[in-house]
Scaffold this active site. Structure first.
Site, PDB file in Angstrom:
ATOM      1  CE  LYS A  50     -31.108 -25.671 -27.380  1.00 32.27           C
ATOM      2  NZ  LYS A  50     -29.664 -25.643 -27.755  1.00 32.27           N
ATOM      3  CD  GLN A  94     -27.963 -27.448 -20.608  1.00 39.88           C
ATOM      4  OE1 GLN A  94     -26.773 -27.240 -20.443  1.00 39.88           O
ATOM      5  NE2 GLN A  94     -28.830 -26.472 -20.775  1.00 39.88           N
ATOM      6  CE  LYS A  99     -28.438 -25.065 -16.945  1.00 40.06           C
ATOM      7  NZ  LYS A  99     -27.305 -24.380 -17.625  1.00 40.06           N
ATOM      8  CE  LYS A 123     -22.583 -27.255 -21.627  1.00 37.52           C
ATOM      9  NZ  LYS A 123     -23.504 -26.209 -21.116  1.00 37.52           N
ATOM     10  N   GLY A 157     -23.970 -22.662 -27.730  1.00 33.30           N
ATOM     11  CA  GLY A 157     -22.675 -22.211 -27.231  1.00 33.30           C
ATOM     12  C   GLY A 157     -22.484 -22.492 -25.748  1.00 33.30           C
ATOM     13  CG  ASP A 158     -20.832 -23.896 -21.814  1.00 32.59           C
ATOM     14  OD1 ASP A 158     -21.864 -23.725 -21.163  1.00 32.59           O
ATOM     15  OD2 ASP A 158     -19.731 -24.104 -21.257  1.00 32.59           O
ATOM     16  CG  ASN A 168     -23.128 -14.797 -23.522  1.00 36.66           C
ATOM     17  OD1 ASN A 168     -23.931 -15.239 -22.706  1.00 36.66           O
ATOM     18  ND2 ASN A 168     -23.509 -14.181 -24.623  1.00 36.66           N
TER      19      ASN A 168
HETATM   20  P1  NDP Z   1     -17.367 -17.305 -22.220  1.00 38.25           P
HETATM   21  O1  NDP Z   1     -16.425 -18.155 -22.973  1.00 38.25           O
HETATM   22  O2  NDP Z   1     -18.084 -16.209 -22.905  1.00 38.25           O
HETATM   23  O3  NDP Z   1     -16.638 -16.671 -20.943  1.00 38.25           O
HETATM   24  C1  NDP Z   1     -16.043 -17.478 -19.985  1.00 38.25           C
HETATM   25  C2  NDP Z   1     -15.472 -16.589 -18.909  1.00 38.25           C
HETATM   26  O4  NDP Z   1     -15.079 -17.385 -17.802  1.00 38.25           O
HETATM   27  C3  NDP Z   1     -14.214 -15.852 -19.356  1.00 38.25           C
HETATM   28  O5  NDP Z   1     -14.110 -14.653 -18.628  1.00 38.25           O
HETATM   29  C4  NDP Z   1     -13.118 -16.831 -18.967  1.00 38.25           C
HETATM   30  O6  NDP Z   1     -11.849 -16.244 -18.771  1.00 38.25           O
HETATM   31  C5  NDP Z   1     -13.653 -17.354 -17.655  1.00 38.25           C
HETATM   32  N1  NDP Z   1     -13.154 -18.717 -17.440  1.00 38.25           N
HETATM   33  C6  NDP Z   1     -13.394 -19.799 -18.201  1.00 38.25           C
HETATM   34  N2  NDP Z   1     -12.751 -20.868 -17.728  1.00 38.25           N
HETATM   35  C7  NDP Z   1     -12.083 -20.434 -16.648  1.00 38.25           C
HETATM   36  C8  NDP Z   1     -11.240 -21.080 -15.731  1.00 38.25           C
HETATM   37  N3  NDP Z   1     -10.955 -22.385 -15.836  1.00 38.25           N
HETATM   38  N4  NDP Z   1     -10.746 -20.344 -14.713  1.00 38.25           N
HETATM   39  C9  NDP Z   1     -11.045 -19.019 -14.600  1.00 38.25           C
HETATM   40  N5  NDP Z   1     -11.835 -18.354 -15.464  1.00 38.25           N
HETATM   41  C10 NDP Z   1     -12.351 -19.057 -16.463  1.00 38.25           C
HETATM   42  O7  NDP Z   1     -18.404 -18.334 -21.544  1.00 38.25           O
HETATM   43  P2  NDP Z   1     -19.864 -18.065 -20.984  1.00 38.25           P
HETATM   44  O8  NDP Z   1     -19.955 -16.715 -20.390  1.00 38.25           O
HETATM   45  O9  NDP Z   1     -20.827 -18.469 -22.016  1.00 38.25           O
HETATM   46  O10 NDP Z   1     -19.934 -19.176 -19.823  1.00 38.25           O
HETATM   47  C11 NDP Z   1     -19.603 -18.897 -18.468  1.00 38.25           C
HETATM   48  C12 NDP Z   1     -20.293 -19.898 -17.569  1.00 38.25           C
HETATM   49  O11 NDP Z   1     -21.717 -19.808 -17.749  1.00 38.25           O
HETATM   50  C13 NDP Z   1     -19.956 -21.374 -17.829  1.00 38.25           C
HETATM   51  O12 NDP Z   1     -19.996 -22.072 -16.610  1.00 38.25           O
HETATM   52  C14 NDP Z   1     -21.109 -21.840 -18.709  1.00 38.25           C
HETATM   53  O13 NDP Z   1     -21.292 -23.243 -18.616  1.00 38.25           O
HETATM   54  C15 NDP Z   1     -22.251 -21.090 -18.067  1.00 38.25           C
HETATM   55  N6  NDP Z   1     -23.453 -20.914 -18.883  1.00 38.25           N
HETATM   56  C16 NDP Z   1     -23.406 -20.347 -20.119  1.00 38.25           C
HETATM   57  C17 NDP Z   1     -24.571 -20.163 -20.839  1.00 38.25           C
HETATM   58  C18 NDP Z   1     -24.594 -19.451 -22.143  1.00 38.25           C
HETATM   59  O14 NDP Z   1     -25.694 -19.254 -22.678  1.00 38.25           O
HETATM   60  N7  NDP Z   1     -23.466 -19.027 -22.694  1.00 38.25           N
HETATM   61  C19 NDP Z   1     -25.865 -20.636 -20.339  1.00 38.25           C
HETATM   62  C20 NDP Z   1     -25.819 -21.139 -18.987  1.00 38.25           C
HETATM   63  C21 NDP Z   1     -24.640 -21.290 -18.320  1.00 38.25           C
HETATM   64  P3  NDP Z   1     -10.710 -16.348 -19.912  1.00 38.25           P
HETATM   65  O15 NDP Z   1     -11.125 -15.378 -20.968  1.00 38.25           O
HETATM   66  O16 NDP Z   1      -9.446 -16.005 -19.227  1.00 38.25           O
HETATM   67  O17 NDP Z   1     -10.733 -17.773 -20.388  1.00 38.25           O
HETATM   68  O1  2IT Z   2     -25.305 -24.278 -19.855  1.00 38.27           O
HETATM   69  C1  2IT Z   2     -26.200 -23.883 -20.636  1.00 38.27           C
HETATM   70  O2  2IT Z   2     -27.391 -23.856 -20.312  1.00 38.27           O
HETATM   71  C2  2IT Z   2     -25.786 -23.414 -21.958  1.00 38.27           C
HETATM   72  N1  2IT Z   2     -24.595 -23.366 -22.254  1.00 38.27           N
HETATM   73  C3  2IT Z   2     -26.826 -23.019 -22.976  1.00 38.27           C
HETATM   74  C4  2IT Z   2     -27.364 -24.231 -23.666  1.00 38.27           C
HETATM   75  C5  2IT Z   2     -28.307 -23.968 -24.804  1.00 38.27           C
HETATM   76  O3  2IT Z   2     -28.657 -24.973 -25.432  1.00 38.27           O
HETATM   77  O4  2IT Z   2     -28.685 -22.832 -25.089  1.00 38.27           O
END
Ligand code: NDP
Ligand code: 2IT
Length: 456
Positions: free
Chosen positions: A94, A115, A118, A130, A169-170, A244
């Site tokens: 997952k 992951q 976690k 992943k 998603g991610d 997000n």
């Molecule tokens: P989104 O795509 O919604 O947003 C990503 C954000 O981070 C954007 O503001 C983006 O800016 C910025 N970003 C991405 N890559 C870079 C980079 N190389 N340098 C600078 N800024 C960057 O992603 P999420 O919010 O879902 O994910 C953010 C983090 O949280 C990641 O590390 C992800 O693995 C982690 N995460 C996400 C989960 C989820 O449920 N979505 C769960 C747990 C962890 P820009 O728009 O300019 O690209």
């Molecule tokens: O990094 C993470 O935990 C996620 N992107 C969410 C993974 C998931 O299966 O909901």
């Protein structure tokens, strides 16, 4: 010095480096976990005999594939796709899918490794995986994204399934991409199953999944503060990212009476000394998600703010910090700056946003520091509840799920404290090494399941 496989930590990491040439992020993630696990397993012979640490540092499998698609100008484009199935000792694989030009095997292996621990920490039966692609959704039309997602799933479908591997998603993968991929899976297999999470509410998605990661990060922050008889109310918070995780973390800081000062994207950060309130956060969500705009435009909408091109927000004076953008965005110097400016607690919304040296600075200083595998686990935990609802073919109410999210985060906090309380008193108010607590609690459940299976 603790030993496993008759080597010390440095030799173990040197071996991991040798076997994973050119994969620095993966080696970094293994290093971060192994330094705590070495001490924990020192006197536990079974883990050594069965080479558990050596085995968890090797993914079950890495699938890589070509993804061809046609852009709006009829050019044929070729991308790389991957799914890393890291470990399914405690449940089906997952973990999310990331679409970003920086994606490579090292990054996906580090994410799948993290992951695994976690998911174990959530207490739910989920293994770790992943995947993703070096596809860049920025600047692409909806139809281009759709064609890419369909092509990606046309290969991925043979490796996933609701009891096998459940992606979500991610970075770069949100509701739109999940919808296109779910549609293609259903079309190819003729099955309507919970093969992906983060789905739209119309087709099996769960309420609260969208908000869960960001909200969970701030619940964890609140749990850390409460242990010290403190709270978020009245505190200032710097946040990086504007996707997000960042926007929902910001929302929860506001709900709990705190003030958000910054958000960022890959172009730089905005600083709004008046506070980024719920109305402004809604503007950011619409601007970044629906209009796919840049955070720099915030200053035109809200002139109280300033934009700092190419910079990170760690120099802004604050009480709390939540890095929510991406890996290695906060180094040792940033960590020192944050603490000099008065920051007392950090909760990682992103995966591994603080590098090894940065973590050491926070740990040595003894500030409250929650690693991503604990603080951002609310997202995958809610995904776990989406899987349960899909399997039972029912939907739970928003109130129920909001309550469950809080309970899940409290459970994760409790597990970290159990193994991380520095004075050995989980019920007291003393300092906690949350990194160690998360690593050991996450590892133990996976390792014990692996022991039960023998050598497989
Ligand atoms: P989104 O795509 O919604 O947003 C990503 C954000 O981070 C954007 O503001 C983006 O800016 C910025 N970003 C991405 N890559 C870079 C980079 N190389 N340098 C600078 N800024 C960057 O992603 P999420 O919010 O879902 O994910 C953010 C983090 O949280 C990641 O590390 C992800 O693995 C982690 N995460 C996400 C989960 C989820 O449920 N979505 C769960 C747990 C962890 P820009 O728009 O300019 O690209
Ligand atoms: O990094 C993470 O935990 C996620 N992107 C969410 C993974 C998931 O299966 O909901």
């Amino acid at each position: 010095m603790a030993v496993t496989d008759h080597v010390n930590l440095e030799e173990f990491i040197a071996g991991v480096s040798r076997r994973n040439t050119g994969q620095p992020e993966f080696v970094q993630a293994v290093h971060e976990v192994a330094q705590d696990i070495f001490d924990f397993i020192e006197d536990k012979e079974e883990y050594h005999e069965y080479q558990i640490l050596r085995r968890v540092a090797e993914p079950d499998r890495v699938v890589s594939f070509r993804v061809c698609w046609e852009d709006d100008n009829n050019n044929i484009r070729v991308q790389r796709g991957w799914r890393v199935q890291n470990n399914n000792a405690i449940g089906p694989y997952k973990g999310g899918l990331r679409f970003h030009p920086s994606v490579n095997e090292s990054i996906l292996k580090f994410l799948a490794f993290e992951q695994t621990f976690k998911n174990s920490l959530t207490g739910l039966p989920m293994g770790g995986g992943k995947g993703g692609s070096n596809f860049n959704p920025k600047g692409k039309s909806d139809h281009e994204v759709m064609r890419f997602c369909q092509s990606f799933m046309t290969e991925l479908y043979r490796h996933v399934g609701d009891d096998v591997d459940i992606p979500a998603g991610d970075i770069g993968v949100g509701a739109r991409e999940i919808g296109y991929m779910f549609g293609q899976y259903k079309r190819i297999t003729n099955q309507f199953t919970g093969v992906l999470t983060g789905k739209g509410l119309e087709f099996g998605g769960s309420l609260v999944r969208t908000e869960a990661t960001g909200y969970g990060v701030i619940y964890f922050m609140q749990d850390m503060l409460e242990r010290r008889s403190d709270s978020i109310e009245g505190k200032t918070c710097v946040i990086s990212g504007s996707g997000n995780v960042a926007t929902h973390a910001a929302e929860k800081v506001c709900h709990l009476g705190g003030k958000v000062l910054t958000l960022s994207d890959s172009g730089g950060f905005i600083h709004d000394p008046d506070g980024i309130d719920l109305e402004k956060i809604d503007w950011v969500k619409t601007h970044k998600t629906r209009r796919r705009g840049r955070i720099a435009d915030y200053v035109e909408a809200f002139p109280s703010a300033t934009f700092h091109e190419g910079e990170k927000p760690w120099g802004i004076s604050c009480d709390l910090a939540a890095p929510c953008a991406t890996q290695n965005e906060l180094g040792a110097e940033d960590a020192k700056t944050l603490m000099r400016q008065g920051c007392i607690a950090v909760a990682e919304g992103a995966n591994m946003p603080t590098d090894l040296e940065g973590v050491k600075v926070f740990k040595d200083a003894g500030i409250m520091f929650a690693p991503g595998k604990a603080a951002n686990a609310g997202g995958v935990a809610m995904s776990g509840l989406e899987m349960s609802q899909n399997a039972a073919r029912l939907t739970w109410t928003e109130d129920d799920l909001q309550e469950k999210l809080k309970e899940l985060m409290a459970g994760i906090h409790r597990r970290c404290v159990e193994y991380g309380a520095l004075d050995g008193d989980p019920d007291g108010h003393g300092p906690v090494d949350y990194v160690k607590g998360a690593n050991i609690a996450g590892f133990k459940k996976v390792a014990d399941a692996m022991l039960a299976y023998g050598v497989v």
